[in-house]
Design a protein around this motif. Structure first.
Motif, mmCIF file in Angstrom:
data_model
loop_
_atom_site.group_PDB
_atom_site.id
_atom_site.type_symbol
_atom_site.label_atom_id
_atom_site.label_comp_id
_atom_site.label_asym_id
_atom_site.label_seq_id
_atom_site.Cartn_x
_atom_site.Cartn_y
_atom_site.Cartn_z
ATOM 1 N N ARG A 1 0.678 -1.188 0.214
ATOM 2 C CA ARG A 1 0.206 -0.242 0.200
ATOM 3 C C ARG A 1 1.140 1.206 0.339
ATOM 4 N N CYS A 2 1.660 1.271 1.560
ATOM 5 C CA CYS A 2 2.912 2.630 0.740
ATOM 6 C C CYS A 2 3.560 2.654 -0.677
ATOM 7 N N GLU A 3 3.736 1.539 -1.278
ATOM 8 C CA GLU A 3 4.476 2.052 -2.362
ATOM 9 C C GLU A 3 3.333 1.986 -3.585
ATOM 10 N N ALA A 4 1.815 1.798 -3.519
ATOM 11 C CA ALA A 4 1.234 3.060 -4.908
ATOM 12 C C ALA A 4 0.849 3.685 -3.706
ATOM 13 N N ASP A 5 0.759 4.922 -2.865
ATOM 14 C CA ASP A 5 -0.103 5.458 -1.881
ATOM 15 C C ASP A 5 0.860 5.847 -0.626
ATOM 16 N N LEU A 6 1.987 6.847 -0.500
ATOM 17 C CA LEU A 6 2.665 6.782 0.155
ATOM 18 C C LEU A 6 2.054 7.926 1.651
ATOM 19 N N PRO A 7 1.391 7.307 2.753
ATOM 20 C CA PRO A 7 1.348 7.967 4.175
ATOM 21 C C PRO A 7 1.870 9.683 4.221
ATOM 22 N N LYS A 8 1.787 10.231 4.847
ATOM 23 C CA LYS A 8 2.373 11.736 5.718
ATOM 24 C C LYS A 8 2.689 10.681 6.789
ATOM 25 N N ILE A 9 2.054 9.906 8.251
ATOM 26 C CA ILE A 9 2.262 9.052 8.745
ATOM 27 C C ILE A 9 2.209 7.904 8.782
ATOM 28 N N LEU A 10 2.368 7.396 9.946
ATOM 29 C CA LEU A 10 2.611 5.320 9.726
ATOM 30 C C LEU A 10 2.871 5.273 11.069
ATOM 31 N N ILE A 11 1.716 4.071 11.179
ATOM 32 C CA ILE A 11 1.766 3.812 12.878
ATOM 33 C C ILE A 11 1.830 2.425 12.657
ATOM 34 N N VAL A 12 2.603 2.019 13.310
ATOM 35 C CA VAL A 12 3.320 0.328 13.223
ATOM 36 C C VAL A 12 3.568 -0.495 14.858
ATOM 37 N N ASP A 13 2.708 -1.065 14.977
ATOM 38 C CA ASP A 13 2.790 -1.935 15.723
ATOM 39 C C ASP A 13 4.046 -2.942 16.046
ATOM 40 N N GLU B 1 4.821 -0.867 26.546
ATOM 41 C CA GLU B 1 5.244 -0.720 27.462
ATOM 42 C C GLU B 1 6.949 0.027 27.127
ATOM 43 N N ALA B 2 7.321 1.216 28.057
ATOM 44 C CA ALA B 2 8.512 2.099 27.957
ATOM 45 C C ALA B 2 9.639 1.239 28.092
ATOM 46 N N ASP B 3 10.151 -0.045 26.993
ATOM 47 C CA ASP B 3 11.480 -0.963 27.280
ATOM 48 C C ASP B 3 12.378 -0.900 26.306
ATOM 49 N N LEU B 4 13.398 -0.133 26.380
ATOM 50 C CA LEU B 4 14.281 0.400 25.796
ATOM 51 C C LEU B 4 14.844 -1.018 24.412
ATOM 52 N N LEU C 1 4.233 5.347 20.560
ATOM 53 C CA LEU C 1 3.405 5.422 20.512
ATOM 54 C C LEU C 1 2.780 4.530 21.978
ATOM 55 N N MET C 2 2.553 4.905 22.949
ATOM 56 C CA MET C 2 1.956 3.752 23.767
ATOM 57 C C MET C 2 0.475 2.475 23.695
ATOM 58 N N LYS C 3 0.720 1.756 23.777
ATOM 59 C CA LYS C 3 -0.363 0.715 23.320
ATOM 60 C C LYS C 3 -0.669 0.197 25.027
ATOM 61 N N PRO C 4 -2.722 -0.633 24.699
ATOM 62 C CA PRO C 4 -3.403 1.097 24.184
ATOM 63 C C PRO C 4 -3.632 2.096 24.079
ATOM 64 N N LEU D 1 -4.372 9.598 21.335
ATOM 65 C CA LEU D 1 -4.468 9.842 20.178
ATOM 66 C C LEU D 1 -4.865 11.222 19.439
ATOM 67 N N THR D 2 -5.516 11.406 20.480
ATOM 68 C CA THR D 2 -5.463 13.255 20.426
ATOM 69 C C THR D 2 -4.526 14.550 20.531
ATOM 70 N N GLU D 3 -3.447 13.988 21.650
ATOM 71 C CA GLU D 3 -2.479 14.751 22.243
ATOM 72 C C GLU D 3 -1.804 14.326 21.171
ATOM 73 N N LYS D 4 -1.317 13.243 20.573
ATOM 74 C CA LYS D 4 -0.328 12.762 19.993
ATOM 75 C C LYS D 4 -0.303 13.805 18.612
ATOM 76 N N PHE D 5 -2.139 13.088 18.157
ATOM 77 C CA PHE D 5 -2.219 13.623 16.555
ATOM 78 C C PHE D 5 -2.879 14.548 16.253
ATOM 79 N N GLY D 6 -3.434 15.457 17.190
ATOM 80 C CA GLY D 6 -4.321 16.041 17.685
ATOM 81 C C GLY D 6 -3.830 18.108 16.431
ATOM 82 N N HIS D 7 -3.040 18.082 16.702
ATOM 83 C CA HIS D 7 -1.950 19.116 16.445
ATOM 84 C C HIS D 7 -1.252 19.170 15.516
#
Length: 120
Positions: free
Chosen positions: A40-52, A82-85, A100-103, A109-115
């Motif tokens: 999908r990225c090769e066809a239409d590269l997004p501006k933001i990517l969230i990867v698990d 978790e915030a594990d190095l 990005l911390m999960k869950p 999401l608003t704090e991270k991406f709203g601005h």
């Protein structure tokens, strides 16, 4: 409208993330695997990517996106439980910009991406 892709093996995570981020003004795409995401990225590269981080091929996906034309312009968030190095550093080395911390929920999401969408 900024394009954002959520790459996660969980249908529920993608569905919740898509609903919240769409309400924030993003055009949200989804991928359930690293392989699907790179196609999908090769066809239409997004501006933001969230990867698990727990997904098989997550690090390769980040590296492959960075190697695409304009891949350096994609803002990549590595989604960790978790915030594990030991988990976070490989993502950073592969090319992730941030974490990005999960869950996550509406507040996170608003704090991270709203601005970001407001600035665009």
């Amino acid at each position: 409208m900024l394009r954002l892709m959520i790459v996660d093996g969980s249908d529920i995570v993608r569905k919740v993330g898509k609903r919240i981020l769409s309400e924030l003004g993003y055009l949200v795409m989804e991928a359930s695997s690293a392989r699907e995401a790179i196609v999908r990225c090769e066809a239409d590269l997004p501006k933001i990517l969230i990867v698990d981080a727990a997904m098989e091929g997550a690090l390769d996906l980040i590296a492959n996106v960075r190697a695409l034309p304009n891949g350096a312009d994609v803002r990549i968030f590595y989604c960790v439980v978790e915030a594990d190095l030991k988990t976070m550093m490989p993502g950073k080395r592969a090319g992730a910009d941030d974490f990005l911390m999960k869950p996550f929920d509406r507040r996170i999401l608003t704090e991270k991406f709203g601005h970001i969408v407001v600035a665009a």
